[in-house]
Structures are given as structure tokens and as C-alpha cells.
Motif scaffolding. Sequence first.
Motif, PDB file in Angstrom:
ATOM      1  N   GLN A  25      36.941   7.248  55.322  1.00 24.11           N
ATOM      2  CA  GLN A  25      38.111   6.966  56.171  1.00 24.11           C
ATOM      3  C   GLN A  25      38.976   8.214  56.284  1.00 24.11           C
ATOM      4  O   GLN A  25      39.062   9.003  55.341  1.00 24.11           O
ATOM      5  CB  GLN A  25      38.913   5.764  55.623  1.00 24.11           C
ATOM      6  N   ASN A  26      39.613   8.381  57.445  1.00 26.57           N
ATOM      7  CA  ASN A  26      40.397   9.593  57.710  1.00 26.57           C
ATOM      8  C   ASN A  26      41.894   9.289  57.820  1.00 26.57           C
ATOM      9  O   ASN A  26      42.649  10.025  58.453  1.00 26.57           O
ATOM     10  CB  ASN A  26      39.892  10.276  58.983  1.00 26.57           C
ATOM     11  N   MET A  27      42.339   8.182  57.207  1.00 24.52           N
ATOM     12  CA  MET A  27      43.732   7.759  57.341  1.00 24.52           C
ATOM     13  C   MET A  27      44.522   7.950  56.059  1.00 24.52           C
ATOM     14  O   MET A  27      45.664   7.509  55.956  1.00 24.52           O
ATOM     15  CB  MET A  27      43.767   6.287  57.769  1.00 24.52           C
ATOM     16  N   ASN A  28      43.919   8.585  55.057  1.00 26.47           N
ATOM     17  CA  ASN A  28      44.580   8.801  53.766  1.00 26.47           C
ATOM     18  C   ASN A  28      44.967   7.477  53.097  1.00 26.47           C
ATOM     19  O   ASN A  28      45.962   7.412  52.366  1.00 26.47           O
ATOM     20  CB  ASN A  28      45.816   9.697  53.904  1.00 26.47           C
ATOM     21  N   HIS A  29      44.171   6.437  53.345  1.00 29.86           N
ATOM     22  CA  HIS A  29      44.436   5.134  52.740  1.00 29.86           C
ATOM     23  C   HIS A  29      44.053   5.139  51.267  1.00 29.86           C
ATOM     24  O   HIS A  29      43.030   5.707  50.886  1.00 29.86           O
ATOM     25  CB  HIS A  29      43.640   4.039  53.455  1.00 29.86           C
ATOM     26  N   GLU A  30      44.873   4.465  50.458  1.00 30.51           N
ATOM     27  CA  GLU A  30      44.564   4.384  49.035  1.00 30.51           C
ATOM     28  C   GLU A  30      43.586   3.249  48.737  1.00 30.51           C
ATOM     29  O   GLU A  30      42.787   3.318  47.828  1.00 30.51           O
ATOM     30  CB  GLU A  30      45.854   4.168  48.237  1.00 30.51           C
ATOM     31  N   TYR A  31      43.661   2.189  49.527  1.00 25.84           N
ATOM     32  CA  TYR A  31      42.911   0.975  49.233  1.00 25.84           C
ATOM     33  C   TYR A  31      41.657   0.904  50.088  1.00 25.84           C
ATOM     34  O   TYR A  31      41.720   1.045  51.306  1.00 25.84           O
ATOM     35  CB  TYR A  31      43.812  -0.224  49.517  1.00 25.84           C
TER      36      TYR A  31
END
Lengths: 113, 110
Positions: A25-31
Amino acid sequence: EAQVTQNPRYLITVTGKKLTVTCSQNMNHEYMSWYRQDPGLGLRQIYYSMNVEVTDKGDVPEGYKVSRKEKRNFPLILESPSPNQTSLYFCASSFSGWAHGYTFGSGTRLTVV
Amino acid sequence: TQLLEQSPQFLSIQEGENLTVYCNSSSVFSSLQWYRQEPGEGPVLLVTVVTGGEVKKLKRLTFQFGDARKDSSLHITAAQPGDTGLYLCAGAQPGNQFYFGTGTSLTVIP
């Protein structure tokens, strides 16, 4: 474009042959989380991760492994696939999980013969 | 055991009609989300509701979270063929475990 990328899209394999489905993923999501979707059973959570090096079992973890060495990647590993793991698999990511909802990948259709 | 029960399972209506889909549970959720899924694709998030009694509107779609945070409804006004798809509710519990309902398959006939 913000997205979750899974590969491969389709996979046919034989019983017992180890395989890995990649998710990025390229959204810097932690989960991040993995689901399988089966007719009549809906989406069931396999594993989830709330941050790097932190993973937890979902509803149906048996026969699967995951790792989260970097924030963007969350691969799903089937060490010894069996026919009952034939399913449609989705990777998903979220900023926080419970409060923000998921962005899903396009899915991986796995057939184990 | 299904934590979230959706009804109806299948719904076929004429264009222009209204409809309501229900998502019920005996468990309390931190939040509840609604998704729409097209065949062969991943679910797409429509809305997240987090407060008991909360109502959110998205054009012709109205979402409500029950006061006790155990149930939710999705109401579509004047359905259009583009609304056709599988609607899924999902509830989050402490520890960030998510549970999805089995879905409502909606067909809107032109």
C-alpha cells in the motif's frame, strides 16, 4: 493514486507447494489485514497487523502466515496449501482500522488442486 | 457463527424504488462500516459510523447506526441501475478485529 496492490491476480497451484501473495500500500497506513471471501460465508479475517512487526490472528488463521517487516508490505504465506484454501483473497489497509475503514486490493483468486 | 446478520440476502427492485438493508448483531461495535462490492473486485468503503444514533447521508444513500451500536441500516432513495452490487456491513470490535456480514445482493432493474 492511493491504492492497495495485490499480486498475483489469479493463481493455480498444487497441494503442498509453498506460495506467497504479495500486498503493498502507498498510503502510509499503519493497519493492514488479509481476508478470504467464500460463497455463503462472506469475508473472514485471516490476520491483521497494527504496525511494523506487530501481527495478530483473525478469525481463520490456520494454514496461513504473515509478516510485516516494512510498513507498506504485508505478504500472505501459505506454507503447504490445501484444496480448502481455494478462495478469493483480499488485502486491505487503513489509517487506523476501526475509525477510518479499509481500502481493499483487487483480490487474488487462488485455486489449489 | 455469523456475528453480523444482513437482511435481506437478495433484493431485486425497479429503478426509482426505495429500499432499506439491515445489519444486525447482538454484539456492540466500536464502529460500523458499509461497503459496496462489484463482481471480481474488492469492496469499496461507502461510510463509517462511530457514534450510537449517528446518521450519515451520501447523496441518495442514508446510513444509520443504532443507539446501542449493535445494528445499522442503509436506505437508498430512488434506486438506479448503477446502485447494483453487493452491499456489506462490517463491525469493528476492541483490538481492531473486524467482522463482515454475508452481504445483500442488490439488483436494480432499468
